[in-house]
Design an enzyme around this catalytic site. Sequence first.
Site, PDB file in Angstrom:
ATOM      1  NE  ARG A  51       0.176   1.563   3.667  1.00  0.00           N
ATOM      2  CZ  ARG A  51       0.500   2.716   3.787  1.00  0.00           C
ATOM      3  NH1 ARG A  51       2.707   1.747   4.140  1.00  0.00           N
ATOM      4  NH2 ARG A  51       0.688   3.970   3.550  1.00  0.00           N
ATOM      5  N   GLY A  52       0.147   2.617   0.051  1.00  0.00           N
ATOM      6  CA  GLY A  52       1.138   3.624  -0.073  1.00  0.00           C
ATOM      7  C   GLY A  52       0.987   4.055  -1.735  1.00  0.00           C
ATOM      8  CG  ASP A 240      -3.169   7.834  -1.619  1.00  0.00           C
ATOM      9  OD1 ASP A 240      -3.281   8.800   0.062  1.00  0.00           O
ATOM     10  OD2 ASP A 240      -3.438   6.922  -1.349  1.00  0.00           O
ATOM     11  CG  ASN A 250      -2.140  11.752   2.597  1.00  0.00           C
ATOM     12  OD1 ASN A 250      -2.195  10.777   2.078  1.00  0.00           O
ATOM     13  ND2 ASN A 250      -2.304  11.702   4.096  1.00  0.00           N
TER      14      ASN A 250
HETATM   15  O1  MRU Z   1      -4.602   2.496   2.097  1.00  0.00           O
HETATM   16  P1  MRU Z   1      -3.427   3.452   1.938  1.00  0.00           P
HETATM   17  O2  MRU Z   1      -2.540   2.719   3.141  1.00  0.00           O
HETATM   18  O3  MRU Z   1      -2.638   2.780   0.664  1.00  0.00           O
HETATM   19  O4  MRU Z   1      -2.635   4.956   1.835  1.00  0.00           O
HETATM   20  C1  MRU Z   1      -1.799   5.669   2.130  1.00  0.00           C
HETATM   21  C2  MRU Z   1      -1.939   7.248   2.437  1.00  0.00           C
HETATM   22  O5  MRU Z   1      -3.071   7.739   2.053  1.00  0.00           O
HETATM   23  C3  MRU Z   1      -0.062   7.931   1.947  1.00  0.00           C
HETATM   24  O6  MRU Z   1      -0.081   8.671   2.718  1.00  0.00           O
HETATM   25  C4  MRU Z   1       0.140   7.646   0.259  1.00  0.00           C
HETATM   26  O7  MRU Z   1      -0.836   6.781   0.059  1.00  0.00           O
HETATM   27  C5  MRU Z   1       0.891   8.557  -0.004  1.00  0.00           C
HETATM   28  S1  MRU Z   1       2.526   6.911   0.304  1.00  0.00           S
HETATM   29  C6  MRU Z   1       4.074   8.040   0.184  1.00  0.00           C
END
Ligand code: MRU
Length: 353
Positions: A51-52, A240, A250
């Site tokens: 994820r991220g 995101d 985000n």
């Molecule tokens: O649901 P996730 O864990 O994928 O969400 C991730 C985030 O909101 C992060 O802040 C974003 O993707 C940036 S990662 C460098």
Amino acid sequence: MAEPFAIPRSVEWNDTHITILNQQKLPLVTEYLELKDIEDVRDAIVTLKVRGAPAIGITAAYGLALSAQQYETESLEKFKEHVRKDRDYLASSRPTAVNLFWALDRLVSSIAHVSSVNEAKTTLIHEAIRIQIEDEDVCRRIGEHALSLFQNGDRVLTICNAGSIATARYGTALAPFYLAKEKGMNLHVYASETRPVLQGARLTTWELMQAGVDVTLITDNMAAQTIKAKNITAVIVGADRIAANGDTANKIGTFGLALLAKAFGIPFYVAAPLSTIDLATKTGEEIPIEERNPEEVTHIAGTRIAPEGVNVYNPAFDVTPHDLITAIITEKGIVRGNYETELPALFAKEARH
Ligand code: MRU
């Protein structure tokens, strides 16, 4: 000094499979998974094993390349058709992080002018590897720009995990803390736990502690008290998807922190690569917000904590309006305020290099 990058990589290409660090099991278990086909890859993204935003893009790119290696045909037309179908299948995994679509489309474009199936297969692998290598450099540069905004002794609040394991390396919002550590500068991070999936509690603390960065965990509802009592000097978050006017999607909870930052008169920074900026999305209103399984809210670590049958609303992201964002920190520099003209200008800079 601790070596920051003892931290394992979240994704690795291994010719016949993709190896990922299972982020669902951290920090209690450090487990690696082998993704052997496109179904494994999509499932790993849907279930947040990886994820991220940047890490999702990298994994999807490798997934597309992997599936293409496994497809046997002599016809370049059929091959490209297969790649386009795979692209759509992987693109259906998560809707909000634009890096997913950016990476997949970059791979599809890379084979526009190839002359054989073999050439297409090699090109796809090389393009996916390039995306991962570039992301490491991009994150380091984001970290350098972000660090210029902090002073020794600053206490900075963050949410979710925008760190090394959410990217190729270093992270976006967490990159300045790794660079500060390298330079012997002292920054203290406050990590908000990030209900419901707890990326802050499970992942950000785990990463930063391994690197020897000072980090303190709080629950999400402690943010206002922490800003006041601990004299927080800034908030920094990842993204995101950033719309053309600077509105930023985000992790859920980010919007609330931006409002708090305004109320306390402290800067609110967004750190993200150009691959997260989506100029085709004009404002935050157009960003699709993923809603996830109610069980993420009704259960904690598999144990039910809410009555059976309760109504649940579980948006995974929120959108922070651009006027609450003090600056957006990218690999091409820091933009402030006039996002509608400054964000496209970053891409113009990109084209000249
Ligand atoms: O649901 P996730 O864990 O994928 O969400 C991730 C985030 O909101 C992060 O802040 C974003 O993707 C940036 S990662 C460098």
